[in-house]
Design a protein around this motif. Structure first.
Motif, PDB file in Angstrom:
ATOM      1  N   THR A  87       0.838  -1.194   0.000  1.00 21.25           N
ATOM      2  CA  THR A  87       0.000   0.000   0.000  1.00 21.25           C
ATOM      3  C   THR A  87       0.872   1.243   0.000  1.00 21.25           C
ATOM      4  O   THR A  87       1.773   1.377   0.843  1.00 21.25           O
ATOM      5  N   THR A 117      -4.767   6.170  -2.393  1.00 26.93           N
ATOM      6  CA  THR A 117      -4.168   4.951  -1.852  1.00 26.93           C
ATOM      7  C   THR A 117      -3.942   3.996  -3.008  1.00 26.93           C
ATOM      8  O   THR A 117      -4.897   3.545  -3.653  1.00 26.93           O
ATOM      9  N   ARG A 118      -2.686   3.726  -3.288  1.00 25.82           N
ATOM     10  CA  ARG A 118      -2.322   2.828  -4.394  1.00 25.82           C
ATOM     11  C   ARG A 118      -1.979   1.474  -3.795  1.00 25.82           C
ATOM     12  O   ARG A 118      -1.026   1.344  -3.021  1.00 25.82           O
ATOM     13  N   THR A 119      -2.747   0.467  -4.146  1.00 29.44           N
ATOM     14  CA  THR A 119      -2.572  -0.870  -3.585  1.00 29.44           C
ATOM     15  C   THR A 119      -2.217  -1.836  -4.697  1.00 29.44           C
ATOM     16  O   THR A 119      -2.856  -1.848  -5.753  1.00 29.44           O
ATOM     17  N   HIS A 129      -4.895  -1.230  -7.616  1.00 30.88           N
ATOM     18  CA  HIS A 129      -6.065  -0.376  -7.456  1.00 30.88           C
ATOM     19  C   HIS A 129      -5.627   0.971  -6.907  1.00 30.88           C
ATOM     20  O   HIS A 129      -4.680   1.051  -6.114  1.00 30.88           O
ATOM     21  N   THR A 131      -7.473   4.068  -4.943  1.00 29.53           N
ATOM     22  CA  THR A 131      -8.679   4.564  -4.285  1.00 29.53           C
ATOM     23  C   THR A 131      -8.476   6.036  -3.964  1.00 29.53           C
ATOM     24  O   THR A 131      -7.497   6.408  -3.300  1.00 29.53           O
ATOM     25  N   GLU A 133     -10.082   9.401  -2.244  1.00 28.98           N
ATOM     26  CA  GLU A 133     -11.060   9.936  -1.308  1.00 28.98           C
ATOM     27  C   GLU A 133     -10.945  11.459  -1.286  1.00 28.98           C
ATOM     28  O   GLU A 133      -9.848  11.999  -1.174  1.00 28.98           O
ATOM     29  N   THR A 229     -15.787   8.996  -2.914  1.00 28.69           N
ATOM     30  CA  THR A 229     -14.710   8.016  -3.076  1.00 28.69           C
ATOM     31  C   THR A 229     -14.792   7.416  -4.471  1.00 28.69           C
ATOM     32  O   THR A 229     -15.886   7.133  -4.979  1.00 28.69           O
ATOM     33  N   LYS A 231     -12.729   4.429  -7.058  1.00 27.17           N
ATOM     34  CA  LYS A 231     -11.744   3.356  -7.133  1.00 27.17           C
ATOM     35  C   LYS A 231     -11.589   2.916  -8.579  1.00 27.17           C
ATOM     36  O   LYS A 231     -12.572   2.633  -9.263  1.00 27.17           O
ATOM     37  N   GLY A 233      -8.873   0.434 -11.248  1.00 29.27           N
ATOM     38  CA  GLY A 233      -7.897  -0.640 -11.106  1.00 29.27           C
ATOM     39  C   GLY A 233      -7.568  -1.294 -12.425  1.00 29.27           C
ATOM     40  O   GLY A 233      -8.220  -1.063 -13.448  1.00 29.27           O
TER      41      GLY A 233
END
Length: 736
Positions: A87, A117-119, A129, A131, A133, A229, A231, A233
């Motif tokens: 993350t 948030t890059r996961t 992904h 995300t 916010e 939010t 998302k 990916g």
């Protein structure tokens, strides 16, 4: 958000491969045979650091750059690994200062109003992904863009090896939200990378200055409400289709949890009153787990040497890593022995530097090796892998008592011994030497394998055939190990012959390598049997092997700790002040953790527990200065009093298997662990905790099918050992 429905193609790009020069700050994620190198933001750029997504020796994704409203996100925290996910925490930069910037195609945004948030997760495929916010008080128009490309470069290309030709990058196929990159290699293998992007608009890159190395641009455009939010990916998958027409996934698609359940890494509990030692061990366990590769054959596993340049099977590296961990994780040793036995050379092949009985040096699976551009599809140019394999066989049997394994591998052991006694000794003088036969093989074939590693006092490189000091020690220890195993199998005659041969080798070694003026051993003999008299770390590993006579051992240990050899952080490969010394030299002044761990064990064997503990303490202290408390492949040899902190080597592999394994061997040495599983015995030979360590507990230390729990405690300069628990009937014997 809308995708582009019609199928179309994008012309194949002209590959731009920048040879790797400096790793700089690189983050690594790995699972199975897939590994990912990015900058701390998670981007992959063609900038000379070798960034990319790799399947073993092939870069299957060469560019992946994320932009928000035309700008690079601001890094808040680099990758943090949790349960298989990496993350990365980002935010948006200030964009209002440059409203006319051509890179900004949507209205500006105040800084730090968005959390990104890059996961990423590797599980047979790479899944990413992002995300987003919003903490803005108003709705915001957003354009998320990802520029990506695939060059299918071979690891040798990236390391700078020249090629006269390469395969063909096919036109890029775009079908809805699916992009397919194909490459037809000179090895008659088609390599395919497929990227699926959820809800993205896909188009060809038309601004290569803005998106260097990218050929396809994916964009997501939306309006994010206040407090909303979003998302997005994508996934990256890879396959190979060989000349037989069969297609296979490049890496297992089973879940990480399922893979670990199939082949768990059982590690005893090790805890101490020294926080940094515990954290360094935890990092080592994680790195060794990550470095475990699948294959080459179905059901096989091995420790890859290191990331990024050596994420494949290396005989020497895997063997030493297994030796360092055999007391704690014997499964690594068993797997290493078995895979290398299967690949043991059975014929003479000068192109591969192969001879019957010889143990593999390096196996590569990329296009260049498969097409015969290099000899590395199975390369045997290593003088030390073969005796190290025999040493590991002896140690593994001592810790496991596994006679079934020994019986299975005994023909391989006899073949390896035969190579040491025949082909390995090029001129019949009783020493094993190397001289490359392959035009593209390694010039130097010991662990110090760079071209300038073996130097005379005048700084000139030694000419071969070369007999290395530590390798004679390996050959000595291999004979001792085989003698013990032969007697165990009931062959007393072979055991006696090998012990006699070891005794004779020790005498020859001392006579040929001892430098009476320097009162130290030469690092090697050159092709004219002249000592290579430079002061180097090689005799320290000879000390570890047991070949050094008792009357010389103390002097060798003392010499290793003099200031020109001991930097304050560790023992240098090559003494300072000599011609050719360079603290940033790969093998001519740098410090290697695995080398130091073996030398520390040599110190302990001579009775110098203080010297061993000094080296151990400084290495553990050095680890605290590197990211994630990870000991790298090597670091620079600058003196501690000059720089105050260990200096990173610019292109060191990290993680590296034998460096990750070194803390285990340092503990092995401190505690004096010696096993005889056949007799159900565990001996603790002069256990000595250093002054920086007051207490250490091992829970579940395996000896054969049994295990023990032991507490070691240091009080007023003395170390005591207390048996806390026992499963089975192991006898624990302490030699004070």
């Amino acid at each position: 958000m809308t995708g582009r429905p019609p199928s179309h193609t994008i012309p194949a790009p002209t590959p731009t491969i920048i040879p790797a020069t400096d790793l700089g700050s690189v983050d690594v994620a790995k699972e199975g045979n897939l590994y990912l190198l990015t900058d701390p933001r998670g981007d992959i750029r063609l900038d000379g650091r070798g960034l990319g997504l790799y399947e073993l020796d092939t870069r299957i994704l060469s560019t992946s750059m994320l932009r928000l409203n035309g700008a690079q996100p601001t890094l808040l925290r680099g990758p943090d690994r949790d349960g298989g996910n990496d993350t990365i925490q980002l935010t948006n930069p200030e964009l209002r200062r440059n409203p006319a910037d051509k890179q900004v195609s949507t209205p500006s945004l105040a800084r730090r109003e968005l959390s990104l948030t890059r996961t990423r997760r590797i599980e047979g495929v790479l899944t990413e992904h992002v995300t987003i916010e919003s903490y803005s008080a108003t709705s915001e128009s957003l354009e998320i863009a990802l520029g990506f490309g695939v060059d299918m470069a071979d690891i040798f290309e990236i390391r700078g090896y020249p090629r006269t030709a390469r395969g063909t990058l096919c036109p890029i196929e775009v079908d809805g939200q699916r992009v397919v990159f194909r490459y037809d290699g000179l090895d008659k293998t088609r390599r395919t990378t497929t990227i699926v992007l959820e809800g993205a608009l896909l188009e060809a890159v038309d601004d290569h200055d803005l998106w260097p190395g990218a050929s396809v641009l994916a964009t997501w455009r939306t309006t994010l409400p206040a407090g909303g939010t979003l998302k997005v990916g994508w996934t990256v998958a890879y396959t190979m289709e060989g000349p037989e027409g069969t297609t296979a996934s490049a890496s297992p698609t089973t879940s990480r949890a399922a893979r670990l359940a199939e082949m768990p890494i059982a590690v005893p509990g090790i805890s101490s009153d020294h926080e940094f030692l515990d954290r360094t061990l935890a990092r080592s366990i994680a790195d060794l787990g990550a470095l475990r590769n699948d294959g080459p054959a179905e059901g096989e596993h091995y420790l890859a040497a290191g990331i990024p340049w050596f994420a494949t099977l290396f005989g020497r590296d895997s063997l030493i890593s297994a030796l360092e961990t055999v007391a704690f994780i014997p499964s690594f040793a068993v797997a290493t022995l078995e895979v290398l036995a299967r690949l043991q050379a059975t014929k003479d092949d000068p192109w591969q530097d192969a001879e019957p009985g010889k143990i593999l040096h390096e196996m590569r699976t990329g296009e260049m090796a498969r097409a015969g551009e290099t000899p590395h599809a199975a390369y045997y140019g290593s003088i030390d892998s073969t005796p190290l394999w025999l040493i590991l066989l002896g140690e593994t049997h001592a810790w496991t008592g596994d006679d079934t394994m020994l019986d299975k591998l005994w023909p391989n052991a006899l073949a390896a011994l035969s190579w040491i006694e025949t082909s390995g000794d090029l001129d019949g003088d009783g020493f094993i030497e190397y001289q490359r036969r392959s035009r593209l093989g390694l010039l130097n074939q010991g662990w110090k394998d760079s071209g300038d590693a073996i130097r005379h006092l005048d700084g000139l490189p030694a000419e071969g055939p070369i007999a290395l000091a530590e390798v004679q020690g390996y050959a000595y220890a291999a004979r001792r190990a085989m003698a013990k195993l032969a007697r165990h199998r009931g062959d007393a005659e072979l055991g006696a012959r090998l012990d006699t041969a070891a005794d004779e080798l020790r005498l020859r070694f001392d006579a040929a390598f001892w430098l009476s003026d320097a009162r130290f051993y030469a690092m090697a003999l050159d092709g004219k049997k002249r000592p290579v008299a430079s002061i180097a770390s090689n005799p320290g590993q000879a000390l570890w092997s047991g070949i050094v006579p008792a009357e010389r051992a103390g002097r060798v240990a003392e010499r290793m700790l003099e200031p020109d050899m001991f930097s304050g952080w560790g023992i240098r490969t090559f003494a300072a002040g000599q011609r050719g010394y360079n603290p940033v030299g790969y093998h001519t002044g740098s410090i290697w953790p695995h080398d130091n761990a073996l030398i520390a064990a040599g110190f302990k064997a001579t009775g110098s527990a203080e010297g061993a503990n000094l080296v151990a303490g400084r290495l553990i202290e050095a680890a605290q200065w590197f990211p994630d408390l990870r000991l790298p492949e090597l670091f620079c040899g600058f003196a501690r009093e000059s720089v105050g902190a260990p200096v990173a080597y610019p292109v060191a592999c990290s993680p590296q298997a034998w460096s990750a394994a070194s803390p285990f061997y340092l503990i092995h040495t401190m505690l004096g662990l010696r096993a005889d599983a056949t007799r159900r015995r565990l001996e603790l030979v002069r256990p000595t905790l250093p002054d920086w360590l007051g207490k250490l507990t091992i829970t579940g230390l395996p000896v054969g099918d049994d295990s023990v729990d032991i507490l070691f405690h240091r009080w007023r300069g003395r170390t005591s050992a207390e048996l806390l628990g026992r499963r089975g009937s192991i006898d624990v014997i302490i030699h004070a």
